[in-house]
Motif scaffolding. Structure first.
Motif, PDB file in Angstrom:
ATOM      1  N   ASP A 224      -0.772   9.835  13.084  1.00 31.25           N
ATOM      2  CA  ASP A 224      -0.867   8.732  12.122  1.00 31.25           C
ATOM      3  C   ASP A 224       0.440   7.971  11.996  1.00 31.25           C
ATOM      4  OD1 ASP A 224      -3.520   9.016  11.461  1.00 31.25           O
ATOM      5  OD2 ASP A 224      -3.178   9.612   9.393  1.00 31.25           O
ATOM      6  N   VAL A 225       1.563   8.684  12.006  1.00 27.34           N
ATOM      7  CA  VAL A 225       2.857   8.008  11.846  1.00 27.34           C
ATOM      8  C   VAL A 225       3.113   7.097  13.049  1.00 27.34           C
ATOM      9  CG1 VAL A 225       5.345   8.289  11.563  1.00 27.34           C
ATOM     10  CG2 VAL A 225       3.783   9.880  10.415  1.00 27.34           C
TER      11      VAL A 225
ATOM     12  N   GLY B  78       0.862   6.061  15.100  1.00 27.90           N
ATOM     13  CA  GLY B  78      -0.200   5.065  15.103  1.00 27.90           C
ATOM     14  C   GLY B  78       0.102   3.908  14.174  1.00 27.90           C
ATOM     15  N   HIS B  79       0.704   4.209  13.019  1.00 26.98           N
ATOM     16  CA  HIS B  79       1.086   3.137  12.091  1.00 26.98           C
ATOM     17  C   HIS B  79       2.105   2.205  12.741  1.00 26.98           C
ATOM     18  CE1 HIS B  79       2.550   1.007   8.597  1.00 26.98           C
ATOM     19  NE2 HIS B  79       3.771   1.436   8.878  1.00 26.98           N
ATOM     20  N   PHE B  80       3.100   2.767  13.407  1.00 25.57           N
ATOM     21  CA  PHE B  80       4.094   1.928  14.084  1.00 25.57           C
ATOM     22  C   PHE B  80       3.404   1.037  15.128  1.00 25.57           C
ATOM     23  CE2 PHE B  80       7.280   5.626  13.390  1.00 25.57           C
ATOM     24  CZ  PHE B  80       7.482   5.236  12.077  1.00 25.57           C
ATOM     25  N   LEU B  81       2.490   1.617  15.886  1.00 25.66           N
ATOM     26  CA  LEU B  81       1.772   0.883  16.929  1.00 25.66           C
ATOM     27  C   LEU B  81       0.947  -0.263  16.354  1.00 25.66           C
ATOM     28  CD1 LEU B  81       0.596   0.923  19.982  1.00 25.66           C
ATOM     29  CD2 LEU B  81      -1.311   2.174  18.935  1.00 25.66           C
ATOM     30  N   GLN B  82       0.252  -0.010  15.245  1.00 24.70           N
ATOM     31  CA  GLN B  82      -0.720  -0.971  14.742  1.00 24.70           C
ATOM     32  C   GLN B  82      -0.096  -2.257  14.219  1.00 24.70           C
ATOM     33  OE1 GLN B  82      -3.852  -1.056  15.110  1.00 24.70           O
ATOM     34  NE2 GLN B  82      -4.302   1.027  15.796  1.00 24.70           N
ATOM     35  N   LYS B  83       1.208  -2.253  14.012  1.00 32.94           N
ATOM     36  CA  LYS B  83       1.851  -3.506  13.610  1.00 32.94           C
ATOM     37  C   LYS B  83       1.638  -4.589  14.670  1.00 32.94           C
ATOM     38  CE  LYS B  83       6.111  -5.641  12.074  1.00 32.94           C
ATOM     39  NZ  LYS B  83       7.479  -5.913  12.445  1.00 32.94           N
TER      40      LYS B  83
ATOM     41  N   SER C  54       6.503  11.540  15.827  1.00 32.15           N
ATOM     42  CA  SER C  54       5.859  10.217  15.908  1.00 32.15           C
ATOM     43  C   SER C  54       6.001   9.613  17.297  1.00 32.15           C
ATOM     44  CB  SER C  54       6.457   9.270  14.863  1.00 32.15           C
ATOM     45  OG  SER C  54       7.758   8.828  15.234  1.00 32.15           O
ATOM     46  N   GLU C  55       7.104   9.888  17.974  1.00 38.82           N
ATOM     47  CA  GLU C  55       7.312   9.372  19.320  1.00 38.82           C
ATOM     48  C   GLU C  55       6.276   9.930  20.289  1.00 38.82           C
ATOM     49  OE1 GLU C  55      10.697   7.370  20.694  1.00 38.82           O
ATOM     50  OE2 GLU C  55       9.321   6.632  19.159  1.00 38.82           O
TER      51      GLU C  55
END
Length: 377
Positions: free
Chosen positions: A268-269, A271-276, A326-327
């Motif tokens: 999720d962490v 994924g949150h960075f990606l979804q930006k 997260s990486e």
């Protein structure tokens, strides 16, 4: 406990409830003032999404403007396909479990309160929730350190939240997703559909995601990657920013828990960075016109996440640990998105070039990250 009430109404085929039906549903749970409301005075604003019908219901202000129950509520009717990609059906919460997750999140003081969970005569499920005076999170919002910190803390609190749902192992998810990705590997139909839409996607279809997912999860295990109640669908639209937050409270609230099950929190962490970088419901471009998260912003997010996680669990994790997870987790989040999009492409013969361009962007992010972390060696 989110108990299910039986409501003696039948949902019309077009999903549009009458105002009288809506008043009866809301009045089942808010029993002091709502049952006496004239249904014709209600203002109902519908928002019909991919698999469910949502609406905001507002009643008039009473004389003297004194009231003990809310003037606005949020009503959701679950569609038949809501949250159900067939291969994950054994993992995602059923409607009772989803209502319980929402109830627990609301009871924690972090999310919208659940006033009631119901089933209609024709078997449809729904919820009546607190109305959130809020807007969807935008890419520029996470460039604000205060909002970014609140988003981090919200995810950490949710991942570590105490709930009655049983914690299952994560491996069944990876068994399911890799089995399906293996089925799509080198599938001529997917290449043909993409090419018919004007986009070459051959390299993605021929790429061996399965063995690489195994290397990512092995690395996560080797660094002690923690697990929690992951939301999985962490697009920015599923974070609400309050318009008028009270002093000292979080500016954000998480929504949409149809895909919640146990997974690596880094999923999720990352994924949150990606979804930006994506805007999946835009009709002109699925790729957002904004800069990615910077490493400095990611590390700040992970520091705030670790503080909240530790406060909730009693652990002593560092921001660096969360950042490392997260990486790796971002690649797991990418394969989740790629699987789902290939699934719909295969089922619906979808050749929309905007979707395939988004898929190629996801693929490029995976390859770049995999190389960056040296996982080929």
């Amino acid at each position: 406990m989110a108990t299910c009430a039986s409501i003696p109404v039948t949902i019309p085929k077009d999903g549009s409830l009458t105002k009288a039906m809506i008043k009866d549903i809301v009045g089942t749970f808010l029993t002091k003032e709502w049952p006496a409301v004239d249904p014709e005075t209600l203002v109902v604003t519908y928002n019909t999404g991919y698999a469910n019908t949502n609406c905001i219901v507002e009643r008039p202000k009473p004389k003297g403007d004194t009231h003990s129950e809310p003037l606005k509520v949020f009503l959701k009717i679950h569609g038949e396909l809501d949250g159900e990609i067939e291969v994950f059906k054994h993992l995602v919460p059923n409607k009772q479990e989803e209502a319980q997750l929402c109830y627990d999140y609301g009871q924690s003081g972090l999310g919208a309160k659940v006033y009631g969970f119901f089933q209609t005569q024709d078997g449809a499920f729904g919820r009546v929730d607190e109305f959130l005076d809020a807007r969807n999170l935008q890419p520029e919002d996470v460039e604000d350190a205060d909002i970014r910190a609140d988003v981090a803390r919200a995810h950490a609190a949710f991942h570590a939240m105490a709930t009655q749902r049983e914690k299952n192992p994560v491996q069944p998810y990876y068994d399911a997703v890799t089995r399906e990705l293996a089925r799509y590997h080198k599938m001529d139909k997917l290449k043909r559909l993409a090419n018919e839409g004007g986009v070459n996607m051959d390299e993605l279809v021929d790429y061996d995601f399965v063995s690489r997912i195994g290397r990512v999860t092995d690395r996560l295990e080797s660094i002690g990657g923690k697990k929690g109640w992951c939301i999985h669908d962490v697009q920015l639209m599923n974070v609400m920013v309050k318009n008028r937050p009270k002093q000292g409270e979080s500016k954000v609230i998480l929504i949409d828990f149809e895909f919640v099950f146990q997974n690596y929190r880094g999923f999720d962490v990352g994924g949150h960075f990606l979804q930006k970088m994506f805007q999946w419901f835009d009709e002109e471009n699925k790729i957002a016109n904004c800069r990615p998260y910077t490493e400095e912003e990611k590390r700040h997010f992970c520091e705030e996440y670790a503080k909240q996680w530790n406060e909730t669990t009693g652990d002593s994790d560092t921001g660096e640990q969360v950042f490392m997870e997260s990486e790796l987790g971002v690649m797991l989040a990418i394969t989740f998105e790629i699987h789902n999009m290939l699934c719909f492409m295969d089922q619906d013969d979808d050749k929309d070039p905007l979707s395939t361009l988004g898929l190629n962007k996801l693929f490029g992010e995976f390859v770049s990250q995999y190389k960056k972390l040296g996982l080929e060696s």
